[in-house]
Design a protein around this motif. Sequence first.
Motif, PDB file in Angstrom:
ATOM      1  N   THR A  82       0.822  -1.210   0.000  1.00 13.44           N
ATOM      2  CA  THR A  82       0.000   0.000   0.000  1.00 13.44           C
ATOM      3  C   THR A  82       0.857   1.262   0.000  1.00 13.44           C
ATOM      4  OG1 THR A  82      -0.074   0.134   2.411  1.00 13.44           O
ATOM      5  CG2 THR A  82      -1.797  -1.196   1.327  1.00 13.44           C
ATOM      6  N   LEU A  83       0.196   2.367  -0.239  1.00 10.44           N
ATOM      7  CA  LEU A  83       0.857   3.677  -0.231  1.00 10.44           C
ATOM      8  C   LEU A  83       1.592   3.912   1.086  1.00 10.44           C
ATOM      9  CD1 LEU A  83       1.433   6.554  -1.242  1.00 10.44           C
ATOM     10  CD2 LEU A  83      -0.858   7.189  -0.416  1.00 10.44           C
ATOM     11  N   GLU A  84       0.929   3.650   2.191  1.00  7.06           N
ATOM     12  CA  GLU A  84       1.545   3.866   3.507  1.00  7.06           C
ATOM     13  C   GLU A  84       2.842   3.070   3.650  1.00  7.06           C
ATOM     14  OE1 GLU A  84       0.475   3.178   8.232  1.00  7.06           O
ATOM     15  OE2 GLU A  84      -1.118   3.020   6.733  1.00  7.06           O
ATOM     16  N   MET A  85       2.847   1.843   3.184  1.00  8.57           N
ATOM     17  CA  MET A  85       4.041   0.995   3.265  1.00  8.57           C
ATOM     18  C   MET A  85       5.165   1.551   2.398  1.00  8.57           C
ATOM     19  SD  MET A  85       1.948  -2.599   3.039  1.00  8.57           S
ATOM     20  CE  MET A  85       3.298  -3.764   3.196  1.00  8.57           C
ATOM     21  N   VAL A  86       4.822   1.988   1.196  1.00  6.78           N
ATOM     22  CA  VAL A  86       5.829   2.514   0.268  1.00  6.78           C
ATOM     23  C   VAL A  86       6.431   3.808   0.808  1.00  6.78           C
ATOM     24  CG1 VAL A  86       6.161   3.484  -2.049  1.00  6.78           C
ATOM     25  CG2 VAL A  86       4.891   1.346  -1.754  1.00  6.78           C
ATOM     26  N   LEU A  87       5.603   4.670   1.357  1.00  6.05           N
ATOM     27  CA  LEU A  87       6.117   5.921   1.919  1.00  6.05           C
ATOM     28  C   LEU A  87       7.032   5.649   3.117  1.00  6.05           C
ATOM     29  CD1 LEU A  87       2.962   8.202   1.719  1.00  6.05           C
ATOM     30  CD2 LEU A  87       5.082   8.454   0.399  1.00  6.05           C
ATOM     31  N   ALA A  88       6.618   4.740   3.988  1.00  4.73           N
ATOM     32  CA  ALA A  88       7.432   4.426   5.168  1.00  4.73           C
ATOM     33  C   ALA A  88       8.781   3.846   4.765  1.00  4.73           C
ATOM     34  CB  ALA A  88       6.681   3.460   6.077  1.00  4.73           C
ATOM     35  N   ARG A  89       8.777   2.964   3.799  1.00  8.00           N
ATOM     36  CA  ARG A  89      10.010   2.310   3.357  1.00  8.00           C
ATOM     37  C   ARG A  89      10.950   3.278   2.643  1.00  8.00           C
ATOM     38  NH1 ARG A  89      14.157  -1.165   3.229  1.00  8.00           N
ATOM     39  NH2 ARG A  89      14.778  -1.727   1.136  1.00  8.00           N
ATOM     40  N   ASN A  90      10.402   4.154   1.842  1.00  6.47           N
ATOM     41  CA  ASN A  90      11.230   4.945   0.935  1.00  6.47           C
ATOM     42  C   ASN A  90      11.550   6.357   1.391  1.00  6.47           C
ATOM     43  OD1 ASN A  90      11.731   3.129  -1.444  1.00  6.47           O
ATOM     44  ND2 ASN A  90       9.532   2.914  -1.154  1.00  6.47           N
ATOM     45  N   SER A  91      10.974   6.804   2.492  1.00  4.88           N
ATOM     46  CA  SER A  91      11.280   8.155   2.969  1.00  4.88           C
ATOM     47  C   SER A  91      12.766   8.306   3.287  1.00  4.88           C
ATOM     48  CB  SER A  91      10.432   8.502   4.195  1.00  4.88           C
ATOM     49  OG  SER A  91      10.735   7.630   5.267  1.00  4.88           O
ATOM     50  N   GLN A  92      13.444   7.187   3.531  1.00  4.87           N
ATOM     51  CA  GLN A  92      14.881   7.240   3.827  1.00  4.87           C
ATOM     52  C   GLN A  92      15.726   7.647   2.616  1.00  4.87           C
ATOM     53  OE1 GLN A  92      16.242   3.729   5.877  1.00  4.87           O
ATOM     54  NE2 GLN A  92      14.577   3.823   7.344  1.00  4.87           N
TER      55      GLN A  92
END
Length: 197
Positions: free
Chosen positions: A159-169
């Motif tokens: 999901t969007l939330e997962m992708v944002l959490a993973r890639n904000s780094q």
Amino acid sequence: MIERLRQQMEFLVEIDKLKSVSRRAYLMNGSRNENDAEHSWHLALMVMMLQEHANEPSVDLLRVVKMVLVHDIVEIDAGDVSAYDAAGQAGKEERERAAAKRIFGLLPAEQGAELLALWLEFEERETAEAKFAAALDRLAPLLHNYQTEGQTWQEHGITLEMVLARNSQIAQGSERLWEYAQELIRESVEKGYLPQR
């Protein structure tokens, strides 16, 4: 000298196995899964092309290239585990450390120590070089998913939330590439490639 060459050749034969380690990401044409060797090669070219976007443009290009070329070698033994697979992540660090010790240990001592140090630097993500390498390592799957219309995301319920959490780094290595990544993510949601929930 003969023993040194034998060790180097043994290592080079061993790392050919990286070509057989399949990743979750598909090739950008969607025809099949990418392998770890292809991923590492592509990252090395990304380093060359995108260095100017690093938060620290004076980042040591050769060091970053070396890092991305060795960062997944441990997956010969440990396998590729999706960042979104909580069960697969259990024990991953121990498996990868054991793999690093075995595989880099095939080399003459000083070469093995150099590659192990590069691998550890990438894993620890404290230097500017490691942060930039890690940023590219996270950007690459985004590019693949965007180009394949979210093929991997949809297959694995990402999901969007997962992708944002993973890639904000990504921002730790490159603010500019994080801006670009957010544009890709936004477009992916708009086009229906990436579910919001």
